[in-house]
Design a protein around this motif. Structure first.
Motif, PDB file in Angstrom:
ATOM      1  N   LEU A 193      12.078-106.154 -20.690  1.00  0.00           N
ATOM      2  CA  LEU A 193      13.278-105.578 -21.291  1.00  0.00           C
ATOM      3  C   LEU A 193      12.950-104.874 -22.602  1.00  0.00           C
ATOM      4  O   LEU A 193      13.359-103.727 -22.815  1.00  0.00           O
ATOM      5  CB  LEU A 193      14.317-106.684 -21.517  1.00  0.00           C
ATOM      6  CG  LEU A 193      15.544-106.336 -22.346  1.00  0.00           C
ATOM      7  CD1 LEU A 193      16.363-105.243 -21.681  1.00  0.00           C
ATOM      8  CD2 LEU A 193      16.380-107.593 -22.566  1.00  0.00           C
ATOM      9  N   THR A 194      12.209-105.534 -23.472  1.00  0.00           N
ATOM     10  CA  THR A 194      11.928-104.937 -24.776  1.00  0.00           C
ATOM     11  C   THR A 194      10.936-103.770 -24.668  1.00  0.00           C
ATOM     12  O   THR A 194      10.923-102.899 -25.534  1.00  0.00           O
ATOM     13  CB  THR A 194      11.435-105.982 -25.792  1.00  0.00           C
ATOM     14  OG1 THR A 194      10.300-106.659 -25.267  1.00  0.00           O
ATOM     15  CG2 THR A 194      12.533-106.977 -26.115  1.00  0.00           C
ATOM     16  N   ALA A 195      10.138-103.734 -23.612  1.00  0.00           N
ATOM     17  CA  ALA A 195       9.279-102.563 -23.394  1.00  0.00           C
ATOM     18  C   ALA A 195      10.136-101.330 -23.084  1.00  0.00           C
ATOM     19  O   ALA A 195       9.809-100.219 -23.499  1.00  0.00           O
ATOM     20  CB  ALA A 195       8.296-102.825 -22.258  1.00  0.00           C
ATOM     21  N   LEU A 196      11.238-101.544 -22.369  1.00  0.00           N
ATOM     22  CA  LEU A 196      12.142-100.445 -22.021  1.00  0.00           C
ATOM     23  C   LEU A 196      13.145-100.137 -23.129  1.00  0.00           C
ATOM     24  O   LEU A 196      13.598 -99.004 -23.264  1.00  0.00           O
ATOM     25  CB  LEU A 196      12.904-100.778 -20.735  1.00  0.00           C
ATOM     26  CG  LEU A 196      12.075-100.811 -19.459  1.00  0.00           C
ATOM     27  CD1 LEU A 196      12.887-101.393 -18.316  1.00  0.00           C
ATOM     28  CD2 LEU A 196      11.582 -99.412 -19.112  1.00  0.00           C
ATOM     29  N   GLU A 197      13.518-101.156 -23.880  1.00  0.00           N
ATOM     30  CA  GLU A 197      14.524-101.015 -24.932  1.00  0.00           C
ATOM     31  C   GLU A 197      13.997-101.685 -26.211  1.00  0.00           C
ATOM     32  O   GLU A 197      14.460-102.758 -26.605  1.00  0.00           O
ATOM     33  CB  GLU A 197      15.834-101.662 -24.463  1.00  0.00           C
ATOM     34  CG  GLU A 197      17.044-101.229 -25.212  1.00  0.00           C
ATOM     35  CD  GLU A 197      18.339-101.765 -24.602  1.00  0.00           C
ATOM     36  OE1 GLU A 197      19.313-101.842 -25.363  1.00  0.00           O
ATOM     37  OE2 GLU A 197      18.386-102.109 -23.410  1.00  0.00           O
ATOM     38  N   PRO A 198      13.012-101.052 -26.867  1.00  0.00           N
ATOM     39  CA  PRO A 198      12.301-101.712 -27.971  1.00  0.00           C
ATOM     40  C   PRO A 198      13.145-102.019 -29.203  1.00  0.00           C
ATOM     41  O   PRO A 198      12.759-102.885 -29.989  1.00  0.00           O
ATOM     42  CB  PRO A 198      11.171-100.733 -28.307  1.00  0.00           C
ATOM     43  CG  PRO A 198      11.555 -99.439 -27.697  1.00  0.00           C
ATOM     44  CD  PRO A 198      12.469 -99.744 -26.562  1.00  0.00           C
ATOM     45  N   THR A 199      14.271-101.384 -29.384  1.00  0.00           N
ATOM     46  CA  THR A 199      15.092-101.662 -30.580  1.00  0.00           C
ATOM     47  C   THR A 199      16.156-102.729 -30.326  1.00  0.00           C
ATOM     48  O   THR A 199      16.908-103.072 -31.241  1.00  0.00           O
ATOM     49  CB  THR A 199      15.777-100.377 -31.089  1.00  0.00           C
ATOM     50  OG1 THR A 199      16.669 -99.899 -30.071  1.00  0.00           O
ATOM     51  CG2 THR A 199      14.748 -99.311 -31.444  1.00  0.00           C
ATOM     52  N   LEU A 200      16.211-103.262 -29.120  1.00  0.00           N
ATOM     53  CA  LEU A 200      17.224-104.278 -28.810  1.00  0.00           C
ATOM     54  C   LEU A 200      16.934-105.571 -29.554  1.00  0.00           C
ATOM     55  O   LEU A 200      15.810-106.051 -29.595  1.00  0.00           O
ATOM     56  CB  LEU A 200      17.270-104.552 -27.307  1.00  0.00           C
ATOM     57  CG  LEU A 200      18.294-105.593 -26.861  1.00  0.00           C
ATOM     58  CD1 LEU A 200      19.721-105.098 -27.132  1.00  0.00           C
ATOM     59  CD2 LEU A 200      18.115-105.915 -25.382  1.00  0.00           C
ATOM     60  N   THR A 201      17.962-106.119 -30.150  1.00  0.00           N
ATOM     61  CA  THR A 201      17.892-107.425 -30.797  1.00  0.00           C
ATOM     62  C   THR A 201      19.103-108.234 -30.349  1.00  0.00           C
ATOM     63  O   THR A 201      20.058-107.683 -29.785  1.00  0.00           O
ATOM     64  CB  THR A 201      17.930-107.307 -32.333  1.00  0.00           C
ATOM     65  OG1 THR A 201      19.194-106.744 -32.712  1.00  0.00           O
ATOM     66  CG2 THR A 201      16.781-106.459 -32.859  1.00  0.00           C
ATOM     67  N   VAL A 202      19.079-109.511 -30.613  1.00  0.00           N
ATOM     68  CA  VAL A 202      20.231-110.359 -30.308  1.00  0.00           C
ATOM     69  C   VAL A 202      21.453-109.856 -31.076  1.00  0.00           C
ATOM     70  O   VAL A 202      22.547-109.760 -30.526  1.00  0.00           O
ATOM     71  CB  VAL A 202      19.940-111.842 -30.638  1.00  0.00           C
ATOM     72  CG1 VAL A 202      21.182-112.696 -30.448  1.00  0.00           C
ATOM     73  CG2 VAL A 202      18.789-112.364 -29.792  1.00  0.00           C
TER      74      VAL A 202
END
Length: 129
Positions: A91-100
């Motif tokens: 998930l974070t490889a595809l959406e690296p700025t995502l945080t909780v």
């Protein structure tokens, strides 16, 4: 069904998701509806069914980040914590700025008990705060 899932009404959410799937059994956006149905199952406390639906969704669209989030949550709920962590890495490889925090700010479920549990699971599975 999705709105019911957000409101912690899991049983109603699942019933509506099943009904919706019956109304459109060969939908070109099936991966999206499988993801929504998986969220309904998470809300209803049925993570094994959610894993199955999320995996089916990813077979049709492997880069759908909402499905990856949903799968990670369901995996954690079934006790598959390492698999959940691996899914969060995808998930974070595809959406690296995502945080909780970003998830919580943009998701209406965050204000409800299911959403709070989801945020905690995402954090435990390795999504940055």
């Amino acid at each position: 069904g999705s709105m019911n899932a957000v409101r912690d009404e899991g049983v109603a959410a699942v019933a509506l998701a099943i009904r919706a799937a019956a109304l459109s059994p060969v939908d070109p956006q099936q991966y999206y509806f499988d993801c929504l149905a998986a969220v309904c199952h998470i809300s209803a406390g049925k993570p094994h069914e959610a894993v199955w639906l999320a995996e089916r969704s990813l077979k049709a669209n492997a880069t759908h980040t909402s499905t990856l989030r949903t799968l990670a949550i369901a995996q954690w709920m079934t006790g598959a914590e390492e698999a959940s962590r691996a899914t969060v890495r995808k998930l974070t490889a595809l959406e690296p700025t995502l945080t909780v925090r970003k998830w919580a700010q943009s998701n209406p479920a965050a204000a409800h008990s299911t959403g709070k549990r989801i945020a905690e699971i995402l954090k435990l599975a390795g999504l940055p705060e």
